[in-house]
Scaffold this motif. Structure first.
Motif, short mmCIF file in Angstrom:
data_model
loop_
_atom_site.label_atom_id
_atom_site.label_comp_id
_atom_site.label_asym_id
_atom_site.label_seq_id
_atom_site.Cartn_x
_atom_site.Cartn_y
_atom_site.Cartn_z
N LEU A 158 47.57 35.68 33.92
CA LEU A 158 46.75 36.88 34.10
C LEU A 158 46.21 36.97 35.53
O LEU A 158 46.02 38.08 36.06
N MET A 159 45.95 35.83 36.16
CA MET A 159 45.52 35.85 37.56
C MET A 159 46.59 36.49 38.43
O MET A 159 46.28 37.21 39.40
N ASP A 160 47.84 36.23 38.13
CA ASP A 160 48.94 36.88 38.86
C ASP A 160 49.06 38.35 38.49
O ASP A 160 49.23 39.21 39.36
N ALA A 161 48.96 38.65 37.21
CA ALA A 161 49.17 40.01 36.73
C ALA A 161 48.13 40.99 37.29
O ALA A 161 48.45 42.15 37.56
N PHE A 162 46.90 40.51 37.49
CA PHE A 162 45.84 41.40 37.96
C PHE A 162 45.38 41.02 39.38
O PHE A 162 44.22 41.21 39.74
N HIS A 163 46.31 40.53 40.16
CA HIS A 163 46.00 40.08 41.52
C HIS A 163 45.48 41.20 42.40
O HIS A 163 44.65 40.98 43.30
N SER A 164 45.93 42.43 42.17
CA SER A 164 45.54 43.58 43.01
C SER A 164 44.54 44.50 42.33
O SER A 164 44.30 45.61 42.80
N ASP A 165 43.96 44.08 41.24
CA ASP A 165 43.05 44.94 40.50
C ASP A 165 41.76 45.20 41.29
O ASP A 165 41.27 44.31 42.01
N PRO A 166 41.19 46.42 41.16
CA PRO A 166 39.91 46.73 41.83
C PRO A 166 38.76 45.81 41.42
O PRO A 166 37.72 45.77 42.10
N PHE A 167 38.93 45.07 40.34
CA PHE A 167 37.91 44.13 39.90
C PHE A 167 37.52 43.17 41.01
O PHE A 167 36.34 42.82 41.17
N TRP A 168 38.48 42.75 41.80
CA TRP A 168 38.20 41.76 42.85
C TRP A 168 37.35 42.37 43.95
O TRP A 168 36.54 41.68 44.57
N GLU A 169 37.51 43.67 44.22
CA GLU A 169 36.65 44.35 45.19
C GLU A 169 35.22 44.41 44.66
O GLU A 169 34.26 44.17 45.41
N GLU A 170 35.11 44.71 43.38
CA GLU A 170 33.78 44.76 42.76
C GLU A 170 33.10 43.40 42.82
O GLU A 170 31.91 43.30 43.15
N LEU A 171 33.85 42.35 42.50
CA LEU A 171 33.27 41.01 42.49
C LEU A 171 32.99 40.53 43.91
O LEU A 171 31.91 40.01 44.21
N GLY A 172 33.96 40.74 44.81
CA GLY A 172 33.82 40.25 46.17
C GLY A 172 32.74 40.95 46.96
O GLY A 172 32.12 40.35 47.86
N SER A 173 32.48 42.21 46.66
CA SER A 173 31.46 42.95 47.40
C SER A 173 30.06 42.41 47.14
O SER A 173 29.14 42.65 47.93
N LYS A 174 29.89 41.68 46.05
CA LYS A 174 28.58 41.11 45.72
C LYS A 174 28.36 39.73 46.34
O LYS A 174 27.23 39.23 46.34
N CYS A 175 29.44 39.10 46.83
CA CYS A 175 29.34 37.73 47.32
C CYS A 175 28.44 37.65 48.55
O CYS A 175 28.62 38.40 49.52
N LEU A 176 27.50 36.73 48.54
CA LEU A 176 26.57 36.53 49.66
C LEU A 176 27.10 35.51 50.66
O LEU A 176 26.44 35.24 51.67
N ALA A 177 28.24 34.91 50.39
CA ALA A 177 28.82 33.87 51.24
C ALA A 177 27.84 32.73 51.49
O ALA A 177 27.83 32.11 52.56
N CYS A 178 27.01 32.42 50.48
CA CYS A 178 26.04 31.34 50.62
C CYS A 178 26.67 29.98 50.35
O CYS A 178 26.08 28.94 50.68
N ASN A 179 27.84 29.97 49.70
CA ASN A 179 28.59 28.76 49.36
C ASN A 179 27.87 27.85 48.37
O ASN A 179 28.20 26.66 48.24
N ALA A 180 26.90 28.41 47.63
CA ALA A 180 26.23 27.61 46.60
C ALA A 180 27.21 27.16 45.54
O ALA A 180 27.08 26.06 44.99
#
Length: 345
Positions: free
Chosen positions: A216-238
């Motif tokens: 499933l990680m391959d099947a949905f590699h280009s899904d907009p979900f990753w933009e939604e998730l990545g846009s919230k990342c604070l890059a704090c590396n916690a």
């Protein structure tokens, strides 16, 4: 594999026996949380913990370590000689033991074994202890809720006694000298089965159990979900700081004040850092949060599996608690569950 039983009241004697020849690192309560720390008395240890803020990983792969020293004036390099302390990690849960087993695949069993990691690993005994999952644990989904190897002793609490699995001679000798061991009876085995079933039933049923996650990680590699998730990342590396299996690192040269001598250090790094994929010339192969978060999840749930036949994530749930943006593998599983429901409509 040998199984024996001893009274829970004898646990301090076992810890003290290990302390005679080893530094003992165990879970210690600090305020509302727990952490693995070196102890000087069995009374400091608390095995009735849900999870620790961070795993015992730092005792094998320190956040910062010196690899060598150099002299730029004389062009000389000297290997850094660190004293490796004989150590016991006492009270590790199955997920953390499985995490160490995964680190072993990279740093001990690979084509180019890491001498620093191997030296610490060889000098360390691991005593595991059974646990009950909290609401963020999902180690059962990745087959990491049981430790089948990678430990020297594993203690299963059964009321006022421990059923102990023995897998090393060194630890067995210390165990036999410290406590009054007896053979496990049929009643002990029945209690063990009941305790195992109770633990399995205690996992959070709201966490989706998804099959074929890697596919499933391959099947949905280009899904907009990753933009939604990545846009919230604070890059704090916690997430990487608390993860028991993150092993990315950076190499830095640190000069002494004289500007001539210095040392080369290895320090923890994280693929969620904006600078992680920057190369010479300034190009960044993963410039956005979308790409960095997706890469982290892909490595945990697909890439490592393809190479080593097991997930890199062990489902300990630490990143669930640590991430202030609510980015974690559970959200990925929920996304896959949602996609499955949509496909069924």
């Amino acid at each position: 594999m040998l199984y024996r039983v001893f009274d829970a009241a004898e646990l301090p004697a076992l810890v003290s026996a290990f302390m005679d020849g080893y530094e003992v690192v165990a879970p210690v309560k600090r305020g509302a949380h727990y952490s693995f720390e070196a102890i000087s008395s069995p009374d400091e240890m608390d095995l009735a913990y849900d999870t620790t803020l961070a795993s015992p990983k730092r005792y094998f792969l320190p956040p910062t370590e010196t690899l060598m020293r150099y002299n730029a004036a004389t062009n000389e390099v000297a290997d850094f000689q660190e004293e490796v302390v004989p150590r016991v990690i006492f009270g590790a849960h199955a997920c953390d033991i499985n995490a160490i087993n995964r680190l072993d695949l990279v740093f001990s069993d690979g084509r180019y074994p890491d001498p620093y990691y191997k030296a610490r690993r060889a000098a360390t005994l691991i005593v595991g202890v059974s646990c009950s999952p909290d609401s963020d644990c999902f180690c059962n989904l990745w087959d990491a809720d049981e430790a089948r190897f990678g430990y020297d002793l594993f203690l299963h609490r059964l009321g006022d006694k421990f059923l102990v699995s023995i897998s090393s001679v060194e630890a067995a000798n210390i165990l036999e000298s410290a406590v009054d061991l007896r053979d496990a009876t049929n009643e002990d085995r029945i209690e063990f089965r009941h305790a195992t079933r109770a633990r399995q039933a205690a996992f959070n049923p709201d966490i989706p159990e998804i099959q074929d996650v890697a596919m499933l990680m391959d099947a949905f590699h280009s899904d907009p979900f990753w933009e939604e998730l990545g846009s919230k990342c604070l890059a704090c590396n916690a997430c990487a700081a608390v993860c028991p299996t993150c092993f990315c690192f950076d190499i830095q040269d640190v000069l002494d004040p004289d500007g001539q001598t210095g040392e080369r250090q290895r320090i923890w790094d994280a693929c969620t850092s904006p600078q992680f994929a920057v190369v010479a010339g300034g190009h960044n192969f993963r410039p956005t949060g979308r790409e960095r978060v997706r890469h982290r999840m892909y490595h945990k749930l697909n890439g490592f599996l393809a190479t080593y036949d097991r997930m890199l994530c062990v489902g300990c749930g630490r990143c669930v608690k640590a991430c202030k943006a609510d980015i974690n593998p559970i959200r990925v599983l929920e996304f896959f569950e949602k996609k499955g429901a949509e496909g069924a409509c």
